[in-house]
Design a protein around this motif. Structure first.
Motif, mmCIF file in Angstrom:
data_model
loop_
_atom_site.group_PDB
_atom_site.id
_atom_site.type_symbol
_atom_site.label_atom_id
_atom_site.label_comp_id
_atom_site.label_asym_id
_atom_site.label_seq_id
_atom_site.Cartn_x
_atom_site.Cartn_y
_atom_site.Cartn_z
ATOM 1 N N ASN A 180 -15.684 2.363 6.236
ATOM 2 C CA ASN A 180 -15.044 2.199 7.535
ATOM 3 C C ASN A 180 -15.847 1.267 8.433
ATOM 4 O OD1 ASN A 180 -13.221 4.066 6.581
ATOM 5 N ND2 ASN A 180 -14.106 5.759 7.710
ATOM 6 N N PHE A 189 -7.560 3.416 -0.088
ATOM 7 C CA PHE A 189 -6.270 2.755 0.045
ATOM 8 C C PHE A 189 -5.656 2.715 -1.347
ATOM 9 C CE2 PHE A 189 -8.661 1.298 3.650
ATOM 10 C CZ PHE A 189 -7.730 1.167 4.665
ATOM 11 N N THR A 230 -12.773 5.296 3.248
ATOM 12 C CA THR A 230 -11.328 5.512 3.177
ATOM 13 C C THR A 230 -10.796 4.965 1.864
ATOM 14 O OG1 THR A 230 -11.173 5.308 5.580
ATOM 15 C CG2 THR A 230 -9.127 5.022 4.338
ATOM 16 N N PHE A 270 -2.753 1.565 -4.029
ATOM 17 C CA PHE A 270 -1.822 0.467 -4.251
ATOM 18 C C PHE A 270 -1.071 0.660 -5.568
ATOM 19 C CE2 PHE A 270 -5.275 -1.284 -1.725
ATOM 20 C CZ PHE A 270 -4.585 -1.938 -0.719
ATOM 21 N N MET A 320 0.841 -1.166 0.000
ATOM 22 C CA MET A 320 0.000 0.000 0.000
ATOM 23 C C MET A 320 0.897 1.244 0.000
ATOM 24 S SD MET A 320 -2.941 1.184 2.712
ATOM 25 C CE MET A 320 -1.866 1.156 4.095
ATOM 26 N N GLU A 343 -0.501 4.617 0.103
ATOM 27 C CA GLU A 343 -1.083 5.700 0.889
ATOM 28 C C GLU A 343 -2.495 5.316 1.314
ATOM 29 O OE1 GLU A 343 -1.924 10.468 0.244
ATOM 30 O OE2 GLU A 343 -0.679 9.393 -1.181
ATOM 31 N N LYS A 344 -2.975 5.978 2.373
ATOM 32 C CA LYS A 344 -4.334 5.775 2.871
ATOM 33 C C LYS A 344 -4.867 7.141 3.285
ATOM 34 C CE LYS A 344 -5.823 4.293 7.282
ATOM 35 N NZ LYS A 344 -5.646 3.414 8.425
ATOM 36 N N GLY A 365 -6.882 2.387 -6.573
ATOM 37 C CA GLY A 365 -7.335 2.499 -5.199
ATOM 38 C C GLY A 365 -8.498 1.588 -4.886
ATOM 39 N N HIS A 366 -8.616 1.261 -3.608
ATOM 40 C CA HIS A 366 -9.779 0.560 -3.081
ATOM 41 C C HIS A 366 -10.494 1.531 -2.155
ATOM 42 C CE1 HIS A 366 -8.080 -3.804 -3.466
ATOM 43 N NE2 HIS A 366 -8.398 -3.271 -4.632
#
Length: 63
Positions: free
Chosen positions: A32, A16, A14, A18, A1, A3-4, A27-28
């Motif tokens: 939350n 994530f 959020t 990759f 990963m 960044e988040k 991103g995923h």
């Protein structure tokens, strides 16, 4: 990963980020977790050339 970060336009979610092949990123978007429910994958973005391009479409929340 790589960044988040929390999403600006989607509270409670959020991003994530990759690495992908050929220097691209994707991103995923994850809903939350709460006291009653676990975190859930909501959406996978298309691949972008860099993190800045991804953040242009999915902006980071101001904290």
């Amino acid at each position: 990963m790589i960044e988040k970060y929390s999403l600006a336009n989607e509270p409670g979610k959020t991003m994530f980020v990759f690495p992908a092949l050929a220097g691209k990123v994707y991103g995923h978007i994850v809903k939350n977790r709460t006291a009653k429910d676990p975190a859930k994958l909501v959406f996978e973005t298309p691949k972008y050339d860099n993190v800045e391009a991804l953040k242009a479409d999915y902006p980071e929340a101001e904290e």
